[in-house]
Design a protein around this motif. Structure first.
Motif, short mmCIF file in Angstrom:
data_model
loop_
_atom_site.label_atom_id
_atom_site.label_comp_id
_atom_site.label_asym_id
_atom_site.label_seq_id
_atom_site.Cartn_x
_atom_site.Cartn_y
_atom_site.Cartn_z
N LEU A 116 0.84 -1.18 0.00
CA LEU A 116 0.00 0.00 0.00
C LEU A 116 0.88 1.23 0.00
CD1 LEU A 116 -2.49 -0.93 2.88
CD2 LEU A 116 -2.92 -1.12 0.45
N ARG A 117 0.41 2.26 -0.69
CA ARG A 117 1.06 3.57 -0.57
C ARG A 117 -0.04 4.57 -0.32
NH1 ARG A 117 4.68 1.36 -4.04
NH2 ARG A 117 6.84 1.80 -3.58
N GLY A 118 0.05 5.26 0.81
CA GLY A 118 -1.00 6.20 1.11
C GLY A 118 -0.58 7.13 2.23
N LYS A 119 -1.51 8.00 2.61
CA LYS A 119 -1.22 8.98 3.66
C LYS A 119 -1.71 8.43 4.99
CE LYS A 119 -1.87 13.88 4.56
NZ LYS A 119 -2.66 15.07 4.20
N LEU A 120 -0.83 8.40 5.95
CA LEU A 120 -1.16 7.83 7.26
C LEU A 120 -1.92 8.87 8.08
CD1 LEU A 120 -0.83 5.52 9.31
CD2 LEU A 120 1.26 6.66 10.07
N HIS A 121 -3.17 8.55 8.40
CA HIS A 121 -3.93 9.46 9.24
C HIS A 121 -3.91 9.04 10.70
CE1 HIS A 121 -5.51 12.01 6.11
NE2 HIS A 121 -5.81 10.95 5.41
N ALA A 122 -3.92 7.73 10.95
CA ALA A 122 -3.95 7.26 12.33
C ALA A 122 -3.46 5.83 12.39
CB ALA A 122 -5.37 7.34 12.88
N PHE A 123 -2.98 5.46 13.58
CA PHE A 123 -2.58 4.06 13.78
C PHE A 123 -2.66 3.78 15.27
CE2 PHE A 123 1.60 4.11 15.80
CZ PHE A 123 1.91 5.45 15.73
N ASP A 124 -2.60 2.50 15.60
CA ASP A 124 -2.57 2.14 17.01
C ASP A 124 -1.51 1.08 17.25
OD1 ASP A 124 -5.58 0.06 17.00
OD2 ASP A 124 -3.61 -0.26 16.16
N GLN A 125 -1.46 0.57 18.49
CA GLN A 125 -0.38 -0.35 18.84
C GLN A 125 -0.48 -1.67 18.08
OE1 GLN A 125 -2.86 0.50 20.74
NE2 GLN A 125 -3.54 -1.13 22.10
#
Lengths: 97, 91
Positions: free
Chosen positions: A34-43
């Protein structure tokens, strides 16, 4: 957040936080990228990505010539939730491969 | 993650001690899928999530990709090993 013995040591997840709102490259299981803009992530590395391009790579072997045919399938998705257990690797986008 | 280590008799006797001692060192990370990553370990945590610099990806012994920074999810990691990094590897 539980604090380990050294509270000053930064974890890998802290460093991913630096990439928030930046474009990233994600390698997933099943030969997907995937190539994209990271808006959020978690552990768990569940992620929300925007303006995503997904590339699926398949290798076919010709029955007669036994040559490997590598195919890639691409699609774009404006907004995507990625479940973390499929993630292998995360990094800033590759420049010129 | 609780350190189950007991009997810390020497310097690096528990896995946790090892993980603390290898920061900044060149390492080889092998994944369950068989793919190899070589680079300099920036940091890691108790889940074996890894952050590395100057990462090179080897598939079947062949260099496939180079990443400036890479984060690897810990569940994919088979092992982390230190290595004496040879400069100008094949270059």
């Amino acid at each position: 957040m539980s604090i380990e013995e050294d509270a000053t040591v930064r974890e890998p997840l802290d460093l991913i936080r630096l990439s928030i709102e930046e474009r990233i490259y994600v390698k997933l299981r099943s030969d997907r990228e995937l190539r994209g803009k990271l808006h959020a992530f978690d552990q768990h590395l569940n992620m929300i990505l925007g303006d995503v391009e997904e590339v699926i790579t398949t290798v076919e072997i010709d029955d007669e010539t036994y040559e490997e045919i590598v195919r890639t399938t691409k699609r774009t998705v404006p907004f995507l939730f990625v479940r973390g257990d499929g993630v292998i690797l995360v990094c800033p986008p590759l420049r010129t491969t | 993650m609780s350190g189950t280590g007991e009997k810390v008799t020497g310097t690096t006797k528990t896995p946790t001690d090892f993980l603390k001692s290898i920061r900044g060192k060149p390492v080889v990370v092998k994944l369950n899928s068989g793919v190899d990553y070589r680079g300099i370990l920036t940091c890691l945590d108790g889940y074996m999530n890894i952050a590395m610099e100057q990462t090179e990806e080897y598939v079947n012994g062949q260099l496939k990709n180079k990443y400036g920074d890479a984060f690897i999810r810990g569940n994919n990691v088979l092992y982390i090993s230190t290595v004496k990094r040879t400069l100008a590897d094949g270059a």
